[in-house]
Write an enzyme that holds these catalytic residues in place. Sequence first.
Site, PDB file in Angstrom:
ATOM      1  CB  SER A  57      -0.900   0.017   1.243  1.00 37.53           C
ATOM      2  OG  SER A  57      -1.639  -1.158   1.353  1.00 37.53           O
ATOM      3  CB  CYS A  58       2.370   2.840   2.623  1.00 37.37           C
ATOM      4  SG  CYS A  58       0.645   2.798   3.130  1.00 37.37           S
ATOM      5  CG  ASN A 102       1.814   6.470   4.943  1.00 35.64           C
ATOM      6  OD1 ASN A 102       1.836   7.079   6.019  1.00 35.64           O
ATOM      7  ND2 ASN A 102       0.802   5.700   4.598  1.00 35.64           N
ATOM      8  CB  CYS A 125      -2.937   8.190   5.218  1.00 36.50           C
ATOM      9  SG  CYS A 125      -3.793   8.124   3.629  1.00 36.50           S
ATOM     10  CD  GLU A 182      -1.279   4.916   7.160  1.00 33.30           C
ATOM     11  OE1 GLU A 182      -1.548   4.069   6.285  1.00 33.30           O
ATOM     12  OE2 GLU A 182      -1.213   6.131   6.914  1.00 33.30           O
ATOM     13  CB  THR A 202     -10.724   1.717   7.424  1.00 32.97           C
ATOM     14  OG1 THR A 202     -11.628   2.320   8.366  1.00 32.97           O
ATOM     15  CG2 THR A 202      -9.421   1.371   8.119  1.00 32.97           C
TER      16      THR A 202
END
EC number: 1.17.4.1
Length: 778
Positions: A192-193, A419, A421, A423, A614
């Site tokens: 994802s990141c 990243n 977002c 987190e 999410t």
Amino acid sequence: METFFIETLASDVYGKALNVDLDRLSQAQIKYTLQELISYCSALTILHYDYSTLAARLSVYQLHQSTASSFSKAVRLQAAQSCSRLSPQFVDVVYKYKAIFDSYIDYSRDYKLSLLGIETMKNSYLLKNKDGVIMERPQDAYMRVAIMIYGMGKVVNIKMILLTYDLLSRHIITHASPTMFNAGTKKPQLSSCFLLNVNDNLENLYDMVKTAGIISGGGGGIGLCLSGIRAKNSFISGSGLRSNGIQNYIMLQNASQCYANQGGLRPGAYAVYLELWHQDIFTFLEMPRLKGQMAEQRLNAPNLKYGLWVPDLFMEILEDQIHNRGDGRWYLFSPDQAPNLHKVFDLERSQHENAHREFKKLYYQYVAEKRYTGVTTAKEIIKAWFKTVIQVGNPYIGFKDAINRKSNLSHVGTITNSNLCIEVTIPCWEGDKAEQGVCNLAAVNLAAFIRENGYDYRGLIEASGNVTENLDNIIDNGYYPTEATRRSNMRHRPIGIGVFGLADVFASLKIKFGSPEAIAMDEAIHAALYYGAMRRSIELAKEKGSHPSFPGSAASKGLLQPDLWVRCGDLIPSWEERVAQTTQGVLTRKSWRQLRLAAIQGVRNGYLTALMPTATSSNSTGKNECFEPFTSNLYTRRTLSGEFIVLNKYLIDDLKEINLWTEAIQLQLLNAGGSIQHILDIPAEIRDRYKTSREMNQKILTKHAAARNPFVSQSMSLNYYFYEPELSQVLTVLVLGWKKGLTTGSYYCHFSPGAGTQKKIIRNSEKACNADCEACLL
């Protein structure tokens, strides 16, 4: 369409029987096409959330009419396409075990999806042919992901494939969007990141444009550290010219992001990070703005996200200036003249002269040597930040020192950025043996463990362990766009397990956000999540070995994540007794003591938990986002799939219990935009429990964050919600969060639409804040 079509879908054949007007719907069935009927039912959601459920069942029925009736047939039809995305190995596994997969898959579970969920699956996650025709059902996608995780290695683990399929299809866990997009394909980029650190030389500057574009094309979100790029007008000795600074480079990355969309499924998504001492900080803060001089001259870059990497020293100077204890003087540097400021951090927050504060020491050394290129004040920087936040909701704020001093991987190198977002916090660097940070994400549905007699912490621990093993396998089975991403992921094996549905837990158990019970439960839930992940990671290390960077890590010394908080003075040592009490003895001091002793022997993953947004998972399952309160009790959710009415079913059920879900209440709720605070017919106790995120004191969100943060290996996407853009209110929660040791100061700051000339600007801010950062969105 069969005669009793509506009656069948509304019955308990597909789950619970729905509270809908069958006579009304039967008449509509005669007049409308199936697609029109879906829209009609969706529009009736204001009457009862069951109309949305019926619309979802209609949408699933529609999909089932046009797709294969078995998993192996769906795979065969896709594999036969001239431009099939499926990998031959995946297809071979499906054919070899098709009898098992076909008999186990349960298509009736598709009818459990919310309307927003099924439409999101159709639009984004389900594989399509070259003409855009959907070729699979949601259950097929879940099985595809499970096979990707446990069927693409040396051994096909049927037991774990079926278990993972069950967890996904029952919505107990979810995997990240890139995993859903790309599982089973020829180029399975499942991560994802991605975190990149840009070096101050022309070759690397352009390499990072290329790398970010390639990553984005595979569905990954990107965070770039720009703190090492020399400032504008700095001398370049090699050419004798002057540097353009960060502005033109940001514009270049902005253009690249717009071009390199994520497989055509959604826009590209980059975040750029800068430290506050950088000479170009004010330029950086103006570039996201939708209004102002740069915007008018088209010198802004509004498509990117922005983040500030904030040291303790700045917060100390800011706080002193706010309270008139100092002049707030803050020095600005160019990294070519003041090197390595972004590569050091303060291990301690103490003011003692012997405290380990490497950043503070180097900063003041450069001040003494007069290497600074400008002087401003902390207030001026924070005011410039706030002016941008009003318009677009960011830059984010990450507390640099807290992130580094509480990292299990602090021995690896300084964490210079996050990243998309904010987190994920993985060290990354360019140069010799470059490492570009990578993290694989998944989330656990907290509402899945609600029981009549309370909360099932043991079930949560087990699910967290299952997700840990899933993500660890994904590290080995995924595709890596660069050697530096592969090197980082294999060396540290970081994973990020998040959550969704916390508000659903509190609503179901009739617990109010901000109450002592809620804060204690928030802490216990995230303690259980971390415990389950660490326990399984230790077991995996015994079986497969520890991650290569394990020696020297905090875990190798018997220090768990909460122990790092205790060491920093941000968590009282008695937290174990508190968690034991809340979990009713599921997690005791003995549990944690045994975990520490086991961790010394080896841990498979360098990081375990990270609390991401999410929205997609929440949309699919009908649960609230991540750890947040309800943003409204009635709202329209705008996504790439369209607009959908979302109604708070817990509120409706509570009102129905006391015969208050009437047309009059419905109208008042609609007119109030989803708020019930001024509907006096509703009992005060219910109004108090259903305060929205804006209606509650924002310090409550900070206190909840402080309760859960000690059990988060990386960080969290922490939003705040304000009615009006008042700097004092925002500073209050930022300073409180910093004092409590939070790693994230803020993700987005949301503001309600205001009046007069400000209204349009803040509405634009809302639009930007609500845009889905879907690379790490689940």
